[in-house]
Scaffold this motif. Structure first.
Motif, PDB file in Angstrom:
ATOM      1  N   GLN A  24       0.861  -1.172   0.000  1.00 48.01           N
ATOM      2  CA  GLN A  24       0.000   0.000   0.000  1.00 48.01           C
ATOM      3  C   GLN A  24       0.904   1.230   0.000  1.00 48.01           C
ATOM      4  OE1 GLN A  24      -3.322  -0.672   0.128  1.00 48.01           O
ATOM      5  NE2 GLN A  24      -3.028  -2.847   0.411  1.00 48.01           N
ATOM      6  N   ALA A  25       0.842   2.030  -1.035  1.00 47.19           N
ATOM      7  CA  ALA A  25       1.719   3.193  -1.103  1.00 47.19           C
ATOM      8  C   ALA A  25       1.111   4.374  -0.363  1.00 47.19           C
ATOM      9  CB  ALA A  25       1.944   3.587  -2.561  1.00 47.19           C
ATOM     10  N   ALA A  26       1.956   5.072   0.376  1.00 47.71           N
ATOM     11  CA  ALA A  26       1.482   6.263   1.058  1.00 47.71           C
ATOM     12  C   ALA A  26       1.349   7.409   0.065  1.00 47.71           C
ATOM     13  CB  ALA A  26       2.448   6.646   2.167  1.00 47.71           C
ATOM     14  N   HIS A  27       0.505   8.362   0.444  1.00 45.43           N
ATOM     15  CA  HIS A  27       0.214   9.430  -0.486  1.00 45.43           C
ATOM     16  C   HIS A  27       0.647  10.760   0.117  1.00 45.43           C
ATOM     17  CE1 HIS A  27      -3.034   6.219  -1.071  1.00 45.43           C
ATOM     18  NE2 HIS A  27      -2.013   5.934  -1.827  1.00 45.43           N
ATOM     19  N   ALA A  28      -0.040  11.845  -0.205  1.00 45.33           N
ATOM     20  CA  ALA A  28       0.184  13.182   0.339  1.00 45.33           C
ATOM     21  C   ALA A  28       1.564  13.731   0.063  1.00 45.33           C
ATOM     22  CB  ALA A  28      -0.072  13.213   1.828  1.00 45.33           C
ATOM     23  N   GLN A  29       2.503  12.896  -0.251  1.00 39.41           N
ATOM     24  CA  GLN A  29       3.811  13.352  -0.684  1.00 39.41           C
ATOM     25  C   GLN A  29       4.128  12.618  -1.980  1.00 39.41           C
ATOM     26  OE1 GLN A  29       7.164  12.002   1.642  1.00 39.41           O
ATOM     27  NE2 GLN A  29       5.969  10.359   2.563  1.00 39.41           N
ATOM     28  N   ASN A  30       4.861  13.294  -2.851  1.00 37.22           N
ATOM     29  CA  ASN A  30       5.245  12.647  -4.098  1.00 37.22           C
ATOM     30  C   ASN A  30       6.100  11.432  -3.820  1.00 37.22           C
ATOM     31  OD1 ASN A  30       3.936  14.705  -5.457  1.00 37.22           O
ATOM     32  ND2 ASN A  30       5.793  15.927  -5.669  1.00 37.22           N
ATOM     33  N   LEU A  31       5.925  10.388  -4.621  1.00 37.99           N
ATOM     34  CA  LEU A  31       6.720   9.184  -4.471  1.00 37.99           C
ATOM     35  C   LEU A  31       7.932   9.279  -5.391  1.00 37.99           C
ATOM     36  CD1 LEU A  31       7.016   6.341  -3.258  1.00 37.99           C
ATOM     37  CD2 LEU A  31       5.816   5.483  -5.263  1.00 37.99           C
ATOM     38  N   HIS A  80       8.388  -2.286 -10.081  1.00 41.78           N
ATOM     39  CA  HIS A  80       8.208  -2.258  -8.633  1.00 41.78           C
ATOM     40  C   HIS A  80       7.311  -3.417  -8.230  1.00 41.78           C
ATOM     41  CE1 HIS A  80       7.434  -0.738  -4.574  1.00 41.78           C
ATOM     42  NE2 HIS A  80       8.412   0.138  -4.776  1.00 41.78           N
ATOM     43  N   GLU A  81       7.373  -3.788  -6.955  1.00 39.57           N
ATOM     44  CA  GLU A  81       6.414  -4.732  -6.422  1.00 39.57           C
ATOM     45  C   GLU A  81       5.017  -4.115  -6.534  1.00 39.57           C
ATOM     46  OE1 GLU A  81       8.040  -4.865  -2.560  1.00 39.57           O
ATOM     47  OE2 GLU A  81       9.648  -6.265  -3.073  1.00 39.57           O
ATOM     48  N   PRO A  82       3.965  -4.922  -6.632  1.00 35.49           N
ATOM     49  CA  PRO A  82       2.616  -4.371  -6.823  1.00 35.49           C
ATOM     50  C   PRO A  82       2.222  -3.420  -5.699  1.00 35.49           C
ATOM     51  CG  PRO A  82       2.636  -6.754  -7.158  1.00 35.49           C
ATOM     52  CD  PRO A  82       3.969  -6.392  -6.598  1.00 35.49           C
ATOM     53  N   PHE A  83       1.646  -2.278  -6.055  1.00 33.91           N
ATOM     54  CA  PHE A  83       1.124  -1.368  -5.035  1.00 33.91           C
ATOM     55  C   PHE A  83      -0.067  -0.602  -5.576  1.00 33.91           C
ATOM     56  CE2 PHE A  83       4.281   1.333  -7.143  1.00 33.91           C
ATOM     57  CZ  PHE A  83       3.687   2.585  -7.183  1.00 33.91           C
ATOM     58  N   LYS A  84      -0.797   0.027  -4.654  1.00 33.41           N
ATOM     59  CA  LYS A  84      -1.992   0.775  -5.004  1.00 33.41           C
ATOM     60  C   LYS A  84      -1.633   2.190  -5.441  1.00 33.41           C
ATOM     61  CE  LYS A  84      -5.427  -1.625  -2.169  1.00 33.41           C
ATOM     62  NZ  LYS A  84      -6.498  -1.457  -1.161  1.00 33.41           N
ATOM     63  N   ALA A 150      -5.584   1.865  -9.212  1.00 36.27           N
ATOM     64  CA  ALA A 150      -5.290   0.442  -9.411  1.00 36.27           C
ATOM     65  C   ALA A 150      -4.737  -0.160  -8.125  1.00 36.27           C
ATOM     66  CB  ALA A 150      -4.285   0.254 -10.540  1.00 36.27           C
ATOM     67  N   ALA A 151      -4.954  -1.441  -7.928  1.00 35.07           N
ATOM     68  CA  ALA A 151      -4.441  -2.134  -6.739  1.00 35.07           C
ATOM     69  C   ALA A 151      -3.140  -2.877  -7.020  1.00 35.07           C
ATOM     70  CB  ALA A 151      -5.485  -3.125  -6.223  1.00 35.07           C
ATOM     71  N   ASN A 152      -2.725  -2.916  -8.277  1.00 34.04           N
ATOM     72  CA  ASN A 152      -1.623  -3.802  -8.655  1.00 34.04           C
ATOM     73  C   ASN A 152      -0.687  -3.135  -9.661  1.00 34.04           C
ATOM     74  OD1 ASN A 152      -3.646  -3.710 -10.573  1.00 34.04           O
ATOM     75  ND2 ASN A 152      -3.565  -5.886 -11.066  1.00 34.04           N
ATOM     76  N   PHE A 153      -0.364  -1.874  -9.424  1.00 34.99           N
ATOM     77  CA  PHE A 153       0.545  -1.145 -10.310  1.00 34.99           C
ATOM     78  C   PHE A 153       1.962  -1.682 -10.120  1.00 34.99           C
ATOM     79  CE2 PHE A 153       3.192   2.822 -10.945  1.00 34.99           C
ATOM     80  CZ  PHE A 153       3.065   2.855 -12.327  1.00 34.99           C
ATOM     81  N   LEU A 417       4.761   2.351   5.802  1.00 37.99           N
ATOM     82  CA  LEU A 417       3.680   2.885   6.622  1.00 37.99           C
ATOM     83  C   LEU A 417       2.290   2.486   6.127  1.00 37.99           C
ATOM     84  CD1 LEU A 417       5.072   6.393   7.586  1.00 37.99           C
ATOM     85  CD2 LEU A 417       4.914   4.326   8.977  1.00 37.99           C
ATOM     86  N   GLN A 418       2.231   1.715   5.044  1.00 37.70           N
ATOM     87  CA  GLN A 418       0.951   1.149   4.622  1.00 37.70           C
ATOM     88  C   GLN A 418       0.976  -0.376   4.597  1.00 37.70           C
ATOM     89  OE1 GLN A 418      -1.739   2.994   4.203  1.00 37.70           O
ATOM     90  NE2 GLN A 418      -0.628   4.900   4.539  1.00 37.70           N
TER      91      GLN A 418
END
Length: 645
Positions: A24-31, A80-84, A150-153, A417-418
């Motif tokens: 689960q990728a965290a948001h609110a900040q650019n990755l 990358h490993e799958p993430f949302k 997406a759940a599997n990017f 953190l996710q």
């Protein structure tokens, strides 16, 4: 040092392949993906010539990536490993056409490694063409790449669209752009919706025979405020060569710093239960049964929980059996261990090691297990182990599971953190295997996690950072919503490791790693203080009730206490934004006076500067009713204590 993580990365990678660990990728900040080097677990899977760290063309003083298509249809691919992707809006990067420019490129996003319909890169450049010797910004909405929400990017590629070789071009400052928080962050709590009762052994901590400071007044002073329910001994992989009677490992002439009686003294002083890991690697059922006799019959310690070995599926573990790391051999031996240990003390609970996934750790194919529900044949550790025990008519009391979120070198604060949100997946997978291979008897087998931390081996600076403290809170809180009966953090004291991943992209000021919650000198890390905070949230006898958030960076969990009061654990996972949550309490009418305990950046900074208190902050606050707003500081864990009217 802890030895059990030397080659675990293959296992944790396999969980992602199985779909059990979608990040689960965290948001609110650019990755960040690339700023002079690949970050946050991204990998270069290109099928063209690439040069990372190119200094001929730099952007904002940082090295670029040179990409050269030397043949038709070649591509630059970052994986990358799958993430949302919820909460991200676009892929952003800067491109320079090099000496020539005018390259023809198409861009595709990938879901589960499968490319979605490609788009022409030129459509997202001002002027519609890649220019020579000039940096141009590219912003491609994720919706245009068909990977939004997406759940599997799993990444993206830039592929030749000319049908011929093309001159080199350069990329820099690659990132995913974050969407802003919602206008209103809503935190809902339904006190009448009870998820589960908190187990008497819910909150645990690993100890170790190599800890020379374990049996000291300092340890009792440190751990007393944490309200730990259960301690584990003798310590990870050491268990599979540890002989309790002599306090040494196999043929070693020297003894470990802390023996079993010294551990027992600490456990009794703290009024905890114990997980005792018996020696499967070089020990015998007779040695284990003698340990039970000594502990519970002769010394009356009353230690109830016993494990047969540590991660015996892994080739990093000591195993002297003719076929090492074999689930069938383990099951046959485990049956003897269980029988002989319980003959000494029938009241004890004995567990066996397990992994998620029916094909995980298929170490040999000498024995197979046919799933009675699906009729599929599997050679993985858990199916073969469980089916063999079932055939032998021996039932374990619990399954032992270990979970480490990342592999060294790929640590990412945003993803960590996710990560804990997938605890329910692990519980469901293990429960399904119990049901499939043990039938109705599987209902009698509990689940416990006796090791958990952020990275599988070679701990870097993230382990001693505030981020790992926030992860600890999130991991415990998510596990408490599942059927797992216990979670034991790795560990109390371990020791600094200065030469692992200390990347500047990871938050934190301690440029070394350490699995311990305190150093050998008893310096308290953020994980120590978060353990202390969790004591105000939930413990044995409490009830976990339903709580939810509409924003991934502000998580909420709730526990109701026997006296009718309510604790809310709220974690702000944003590194730089104070977030305001509107809390809605259903089925609970709070008194106006409330307490808030918090731990975050100010406390961690105080540990660095020596100015201010590094301990939990406590503030008195006013709650106007069942719906109220509350502000939560960046990178903070907070517990609100509410009394009912």
């Amino acid at each position: 040092m802890h030895l059990s993580h030397a080659r675990k990365w293959l296992y944790y990678l396999s969980l992602l392949v199985l779909g059990l660990g979608v990040v689960q990728a965290a948001h609110a900040q650019n990755l960040v993906i690339y700023t002079g080097k690949l970050e946050n677990g991204w990998q270069n899977w290109s099928w063209c010539q690439t040069e990372l760290g190119n200094t001929r063309f730099t952007y904002a003083g940082e090295p670029s990536i040179q990409v050269h298509y030397t043949a038709p249809s070649q591509g630059f691919y970052l994986a990358h490993e799958p993430f949302k992707t919820d909460g991200y809006t676009a892929l952003s990067f800067w491109i320079n056409g090099g000496n020539t420019g005018n390259q023809h490129i198409q861009v595709a996003g990938l879901l589960d490694r499968k490319a979605q319909p490609a788009v022409p890169l030129a459509s997202f450049i001002k002027g519609g063409a890649i220019l020579a010797d000039r940096w141009q910004e590219v912003v491609i909405p994720l919706a245009a790449l068909h990977v939004d929400h997406a759940a599997n990017f799993t990444g993206f590629w830039l592929q030749d669209a000319s049908g011929t070789a093309q001159p080199p071009f350069y990329l820099a400052a690659i990132r995913l752009l974050a969407a802003p928080p919602p206008a209103q962050i809503r935190l809902d709590v339904d006190v009448q919706h009870i998820l589960r009762n908190v187990s008497p052994i819910a909150i645990g901590l690993n100890t170790a025979c190599w800890d020379s400071h374990l049996n000291t007044p300092a340890t009792i002073e440190l751990l007393s405020p944490l309200h730990i329910n259960i301690l584990r001994f003798p310590g990870g992989s050491t268990s599979d060569g540890y002989h309790w009677q002599t306090n040494n490992s196999d043929n070693n002439t020297w003894k470990w710093a802390t023996d079993f009686d010294s551990f027992a003294h600490i456990a009794q002083a703290l009024h905890t239960q114990a997980f005792i890991t018996v020696n499967y690697g070089s020990g015998t059922p007779q040695e284990a049964a003698a340990w039970v006799r000594y502990a519970n019959i002769e010394k009356h310690y009353g230690f109830k929980y016993w494990e047969i070995g540590n991660e015996c599926y892994g080739n990093w573990e000591e195993d002297h059996h003719p076929i090492p790391h074999d689930p069938y051999t383990y099951a046959v031996e485990a049956a003897q261990f269980i029988t002989q240990m319980k003959a000494v003390d029938p009241s004890i609970k004995v567990g066996v090691v397990a992994v998620v996934g029916e094909d995980s750790f298929a170490n040999n194919k000498n024995h197979a297990a046919v799933n009675p529900r699906t009729h599929q044949t599997h050679y993985g550790w858990t199916p073969v182990m469980l089916s063999t025990l079932h055939q032998l008519g021996v039932l374990p009391d619990f399954l032992i599971y270990h979970r480490y979120e990342q592999n060294p070198g790929n640590e990412s604060d945003a993803f960590l953190l996710q990560a804990a949100r997938t605890w329910p997946n692990d519980a469901a997978n293990l429960r399904q295997q119990l049901s499939d291979y043990l039938g109705s008897d599987g209902d009698k087998v509990a689940l416990v996690c006796t090791e958990n931390n952020s990275v599988s081996y070679n701990p870097g600076k993230q382990t001693t950072s505030l981020v790992n403290g926030l992860y600890l809170a999130d991991s415990v809180a998510n596990l408490l919503k599942t059927e797992f009966q216990s979670i034991c953090w790795w560990d109390l004291r371990n020791g600094p490791s200065p030469n692992n991943n200390n990347s500047s992209t990871l938050y934190g000021w301690r440029n070394y790693g350490d699995y311990g919650i305190v150093s050998p000198q008893n310096d308290r890390y953020p994980t120590y203080y978060v353990f202390k905070l969790l004591a105000y949230f939930a413990n044995s006898g409490d009830q976990i009730v339903s709580a939810s958030s509409n924003y991934d960076l502000l998580s909420i969990y709730a526990a109701r206490h026997p006296n009718g009061s309510l604790s809310l654990l709220i974690i702000n996972k944003s590194p730089d934004q104070t977030l305001t949550g509107e809390i809605h309490l259903a089925g609970f009418n709070p008194q106006r006076a409330a307490l808030c305990y918090s731990y975050g950046i100010p406390q961690d900074d105080a540990a660095r500067t020596g100015k201010g208190s590094p301990d939990l902050a406590m503030t008195r606050c006013t709650v106007p009713g069942a719906t109220f707003r509350f502000q939560f500081a960046p990178y903070s864990a907070n517990v609100l204590l509410l009394k009912g009217k």
